[in-house]
Design an enzyme around this catalytic site. Structure first.
Site, mmCIF file in Angstrom:
data_model
loop_
_atom_site.group_PDB
_atom_site.id
_atom_site.type_symbol
_atom_site.label_atom_id
_atom_site.label_comp_id
_atom_site.label_asym_id
_atom_site.label_seq_id
_atom_site.Cartn_x
_atom_site.Cartn_y
_atom_site.Cartn_z
ATOM 1 C CE LYS A 190 -3.658 -2.426 -0.344
ATOM 2 N NZ LYS A 190 -4.480 -3.155 0.599
HETATM 3 C C1 LIG Z 1 -5.527 -4.255 0.830
HETATM 4 C C2 LIG Z 1 -6.980 -4.049 0.889
HETATM 5 C C3 LIG Z 1 -7.729 -4.314 2.048
HETATM 6 C C4 LIG Z 1 -7.160 -5.049 3.215
HETATM 7 O O1 LIG Z 1 -6.122 -4.437 3.856
HETATM 8 P P1 LIG Z 1 -5.320 -5.246 4.987
HETATM 9 O O2 LIG Z 1 -4.555 -4.175 5.690
HETATM 10 O O3 LIG Z 1 -4.443 -6.226 4.275
HETATM 11 O O4 LIG Z 1 -6.316 -5.901 5.858
HETATM 12 C C5 LIG Z 1 -9.055 -3.958 2.080
HETATM 13 N N1 LIG Z 1 -9.651 -3.408 1.011
HETATM 14 C C6 LIG Z 1 -8.991 -3.172 -0.127
HETATM 15 C C7 LIG Z 1 -9.726 -2.543 -1.262
HETATM 16 C C8 LIG Z 1 -7.647 -3.509 -0.229
HETATM 17 O O5 LIG Z 1 -7.002 -3.321 -1.388
#
Ligand SMILES: *Cc1c(COP(=O)(O)O)cnc(C)c1O
Length: 392
Positions: A190
């Site tokens: 991210k």
């Molecule tokens: C990555 C992601 C999540 C989950 O995030 P985590 O921190 O891995 O739990 C939720 N929604 C979307 C759209 C994502 O891309």
């Protein structure tokens, strides 16, 4: 052609993460404590939020958000099939129903008109996803939420830092009586990362307190202090909570990432612009939608293929990119195509025709601050070459 494989995503880490982490290790306190508190304050300030609660994933954040609004078995929550597993699975944790509605063909975000049409007496919340980092139509969503008494839980996993009409995503200045909660992800790929991690922001104090308490076993406030000098051995369990706290080691990394978030975002914007410049001239390709009243976080660069202009499928296009050592991905395989959702709710692929159709022509290209200009050029050349070789 490039000789080494270009990964789809890489974290932008250096000595600043190391020195922050060393500070935590040297302090003798490595789990949730002072550094996490500092990270929460810094993140709240970065997005202009009143309250920020650090947790160990965005999935945990969304679970706590739904718990805090009091979601019950049999309730309904409206979201789209065009998302990651997490958004809908947290609704299922409660035995509640994810009511999927289709996306806009322009930007992959939730279509507000379809929210209206799918409201029932059991609808408790709407969960828009700011997909790729482009904010969903929050004005329409807030209007509906106010009229129909719904909570709004934003899946902002892609949306740090992003803006909607001058308001930072996570700022939560929404004045309505219905709570708004924004959930961020600091997963490895991210826009900022703590390895694994997440954050909830809100302007609602009751909701913030509930999330904080439930993130740590449902025990009374500041329980983590019980091993410190000012702490006490005494605590009370108020509710059967969860174990979702973020460690100080992770928060140390978060502090270093926050300090360079704007530099990293600027680099992603530059890469997106460079891609757009070249791809917009090619009839085989459709560049991502942008809104002049929003600031895009550019977590993803979601390119679409005009398949009628190509002799190959999206999957073959990906194979061609791989052969040129370019790592790519697809966002997302719509939820209703997955066995669990198909079997549980009897979905057909064409139940959400736009999600189904756009999924089949989407490719996410590498877009991250660690990419050099030469890396960007390699992606450009590979995409252009494939589009030209296989042009109809
Ligand atoms: C990555 C992601 C999540 C989950 O995030 P985590 O921190 O891995 O739990 C939720 N929604 C979307 C759209 C994502 O891309």
């Amino acid at each position: 052609m490039r000789q080494t494989f270009l990964p789809f995503a890489l974290p932008d880490v250096d000595d600043t993460e190391l020195s922050q982490i060393k500070e935590v290790l040297d302090s003798g306190w490595i789990t949730t404590g002072a550094k996490t508190h500092q990270f929460e304050q810094a993140f709240a300030q970065a997005v202009g939020a009143k309250y920020a609660i650090a947790v160990n994933s965005c999935t945990a954040a969304m679970h706590l958000a739904l718990e805090a609004i009091g979601l019950q078995t049999g309730d309904e929550v409206i979201t789209t099939p065009y998302t990651f597993a997490a958004t809908a699975e947290v609704i299922r944790y409660f035995g509640a129903k994810p009511v999927l509605v289709d996306i806009n063909v322009t930007d992959f975000n939730i279509n507000p008109e379809l929210i209206d049409r799918n409201l029932t007496t059991r609808t408790r919340a709407v969960m828009p996803i700011h997909i790729a980092g482009l904010p969903a139509d929050l004005d329409s969503i807030d209007d509906l939420a106010d009229h129909r008494n719904l909570a709004v839980i934003e899946d902002a996993a892609h949306a740090f830092p992003a803006q909607y009409k001058g308001q930072i995503i996570g700022q939560s200045t929404h004045g309505g009586k219905n709570p708004r909660l924004t959930c961020f992800s600091f997963y490895a790929t991210k826009t900022i990362t703590t390895g694994e991690g997440g954050m909830i922001t809100t302007a609602n104090e009751t909701i913030a307190d509930r999330c904080r308490m439930m993130a740590l076993h449902g025990i009374s406030k500041d329980a983590w202090k019980r091993y410190t000098a000012e702490g006490s051995w005494y605590y009370e369990i108020i509710a059967p909570g969860y174990k979702y706290n973020l460690t100080d080691i992770a928060s140390a990394m978060g502090m270093a990432q926050l300090a360079k978030a704007e530099r990293m975002a600027q680099r992603r914007r530059d890469i997106a612009q460079r891609y757009n410049q070249i791809f917009k001239e090619m009839p085989q390709l459709q560049i991502p939608f942008e809104r002049s009243d929003c600031q895009h976080a550019w977590h993803l660069y979601m390119l679409r293929l005009n398949l009628e202009r190509l002799k190959i499928s999206r999957n073959q296009f990906i194979e061609e990119l791989k052969a040129r050592h370019i790592g790519v991905s697809v966002h997302f395989i719509p939820l209703h195509l997955h066995p669990y959702y198909r079997q549980t709710y009897g979905y057909q692929p064409t139940d959400f025709p736009i999600a189904y159709q756009e999924y089949q022509r989407e490719i996410s290209l590498p877009i991250y601050s660690k990419m050099s200009d030469a890396d960007v050029q390699d992606v450009l050349e590979a995409v252009v070459e494939i589009a030209q070789i296989y042009a109809v």
